[in-house]
Enzyme design. Structure first.
Site, short mmCIF file in Angstrom:
data_model
loop_
_atom_site.label_atom_id
_atom_site.label_comp_id
_atom_site.label_asym_id
_atom_site.label_seq_id
_atom_site.Cartn_x
_atom_site.Cartn_y
_atom_site.Cartn_z
N GLY A 102 0.84 -1.20 0.00
CA GLY A 102 0.00 0.00 0.00
C GLY A 102 0.87 1.25 0.00
N HIS A 508 -12.18 11.59 -46.53
CA HIS A 508 -11.01 11.88 -47.37
C HIS A 508 -10.30 10.61 -47.82
CE1 HIS A 508 -11.61 16.08 -46.54
NE2 HIS A 508 -11.64 15.83 -45.24
#
Ligand code: F6R
Length: 616
Positions: A102, A508
């Site tokens: 932790g 495109h």
């Protein structure tokens, strides 16, 4: 993150602890260590490297006779991987040994306090304050067990952050364990008990397991387990674990990738935890910013998924901090005749592993240009951190699946923090800053909502997507990189050809490819400008007109979108710039379930790919 184990019983503790550690090696770690309670006191063996190396050192030195002890596999967060930073950590007097999983957020102020009281520290870790604090609470009474338990409680009451700890003490034939926001289990045996952060650590010894609850503290001896919470004794049920060791390593998930996607909320929490205190963001690095005059721009360098995270980061930082960000693929930057005045540029290498050869080369090149350099990485002490002037760590923890998931989300969190970092956002009014910070704090919960509520629909749409061989992912603005990430993840693990494209660019060229056999996943969540949503709807209509099926990622409550698309994956609505987080979770799940549905995909280890790409 790290893995912790403990044993107390009648057998030789050391081989059992080492075997347990080997069972959690799969999580990834950089150092290992054990502490045994012997007649001579606490004996500690630890080092950088693998459990096997530690084993070798121990067996080469002498045999250790002990019936209890603790062990640790460390994934560095505070301080580089090294012998001194490896766990277990001791108080100065060798009375107490602690292994910890932790992050202790207030360790610096505690360390200062303890130093002023004459304690000495040997490591750079946050953990080392814990044995010192426990030692301070010992009063040399006759009831060693009660005294140790109370001292541990008192020490824990001083900590902010997250922990699962196991404490061993000289002269006590048991162990004390406690947890807050980090998992911890007790394996129940016959005249012996085991403690571990992970079920696989104990499965070879026992399938009887007690899961400790948030805030539990346990005193574990060979023939008893006493648990209390908030000062009162509590009972926790014992369960029989039906998993094989392999199942258990994956926490019951079929693949590490799925487990790691489910860890995305935690990766966000843990990344925030390191840097946000109250309403303050402290990244702990010196960007060379004086007022807002010095940094003219940021140059980001990255590859693959990290490049897409950086592209998203560019949008985030430019929107929040209004600092221009230039982004280069590291593999291209290395061979370009790039003209750069490094004096006013901060170069950031984004690399979860910290070892990607192209990114390291690019970082060195940026240094040669005179840039201040920063590594944004998930691995403390990795090569990138040694090259860069400064490092910012993501809190994703070890990632086993080759395809990056939780590390990507953690990288996004760092970009939000960078964008909101005070020196950079000098112009952002306080109220707006606080609003953004509040929204950022909501992100673990938002990510969890996607996992809990969208997963079923995503599985359904994945069944549909899995029937096709080509797909497009489209988005705009801050969600274009997320579309690219979604496509990359899908192609990596399902082997479906997928392209991430700017929605406005399809016309495109790629329109030529659109048929009823090319599904398009379109990200339609709102962004700061309403215009982008409208434009996306326009693009979706164009796509539909060409016969391609559309799966939309859209917000709860957006009914408009239903009119134009074939299927919708719902995500919670967020403040506009934050939608990449839920969208990413949804797309990671979509890629996973699609690959699963296709069958025959090695999801955790896709063909031809490696977790760290250490060649150019
Ligand atoms: C894809 C993936 C890769 C990595 C890339 C860079 O899921 O994981 O594209 O992102 O190889 O790796 P790092 O971030 O370690 O530099």
């Amino acid at each position: 993150m790290c893995g912790i184990v403990g044993y107390v019983g009648e057998r030789d503790a050391l081989p059992i602890i080492l075997q347990s550690l080997k069972r959690i090696e799969y999580r990834g770690y950089d150092s290992a260590g054990v502490a045994c309670i012997t007649d001579n006191g606490i004996e500690v063996y630890k080092d950088k490297g693998k459990v096997d190396d530690v084993i070798e050192k121990i067996t080469n030195s002498k045999s250790i006779s002990a019936n209890s002890g603790i062990g640790h596999c460390r994934w560095a967060t505070h301080g580089a991987p090294s012998k001194t930073n490896a766990h277990p950590h001791l108080d100065g007097e060798g009375e107490i040994a602690v292994v910890h999983n932790g992050i202790i957020e207030n360790y610096l102020s505690l360390k200062e306090e303890l130093l002023s009281q004459g304690c000495t520290f040997v490591s750079e870790t946050d953990t080392e304050v814990i044995p010192h604090l426990i030692n301070r609470g010992l009063k040399n009474s006759v009831n060693v067990e009660w005294e140790l338990k109370e001292a541990v409680k008192e020490a824990l009451s001083r900590l902010t952050g997250s922990y699962a700890i196991i404490v061993a003490a000289k002269g006590f034939d048991g162990l004390v364990a406690a947890r807050k926001e980090s998992p911890l289990i007790i394996g129940v045996g016959d005249r012996e008990n085991f403690i571990a952060s992970d079920v696989p650590a104990v499965l070879e010894q026992t399938t009887r397991v007690i899961y400790l609850d948030e805030g539990d503290l346990a005193v574990v001896k060979n023939d008893s387990v006493y648990i209390e919470n908030g000062g009162a004794e509590v009972t926790r049920a014992e369960r029989l674990i039906p998993w094989t060791i392999e199942d258990a390593e994956k926490g019951g998930y079929e693949h590490f990738m799925l487990k790691e996607i489910h860890e995305e909320p935690k990766a966000i929490t843990d990344t925030l935890r390191g840097y946000v205190t109250g309403d303050e963001i402290t990244l702990g690095i010196d960007l060379g910013i004086e007022g807002d005059t010095k940094v003219k721009s940021i140059l980001m360098l990255a590859c693959g998924t990290s490049y897409y995270a950086a592209l998203c980061g560019k949008h985030i930082i430019e929107t929040l901090a209004k600092v221009p960000v230039q982004l280069e693929l590291a593999s291209e930057f290395n061979y370009s005749d790039f003209v750069l005045d490094g004096a006013n540029v901060v170069a950031m290498a984004i690399t979860q592993s910290g070892e990607t050869a192209d990114t390291l080369m690019a970082l060195k090149k940026a240094k040669r240009y005179g840039c201040k350099t920063v590594a944004i990485t998930n691995v403390v002490g990795s090569s990138a951190t040694r090259i860069a002037d400064e490092a910012i760590y993501t809190g994703a923890g070890p990632e086993i699946g080759v395809a990056a998931t939780k590390s990507f989300v953690a990288q996004l969190v760092i970009f939000y923090l960078l964008g909101l970092q005070k020196p950079l956002v000098a112009k952002l009014p306080d109220a707006a800053f606080l609003e953004y910070l509040e929204e950022l704090r909501r992100m673990p919960q938002i990510a969890r909502l996607v996992l809990d509520e969208a997963n079923g629909d995503i599985q359904k749409h994945a069944r549909y997507l899995s029937k096709y061989d080509h797909a497009f992912f489209v988005g705009r603005g801050v969600n274009l990189p997320i579309a690219m990430e979604g496509a990359l993840k899908l192609k990596e693990i399902s082997y479906i050809h997928a392209e991430g494209y700017a929605a406005g660019e399809l016309k495109h060229g790629p329109f030529a490819l659109l048929t009823e056999d090319t599904p398009v996943v379109a990200i339609l969540t709102h962004q700061a400008s309403q215009n982008i949503y409208e434009k996306m709807l326009g693009n979706v209509k164009e796509i539909k007109a060409r016969g391609a099926p559309v799966i939309a990622i859209a917000e709860e409550g957006d009914e408009e979108v239903e009119k134009y698309v074939d299927a919708v994956i719902r995500v919670p609505r967020t403040g506009a710039i934050f939608s990449p987080i839920p969208n990413t979770v949804a797309l990671h799940l979509l890629a996973y379930w699609t690959a699963k549905e296709r069958g025959g995909c090695e999801i955790d280890k896709p063909r031809n790919l490696a977790k760290s790409v250490t060649v150019e």
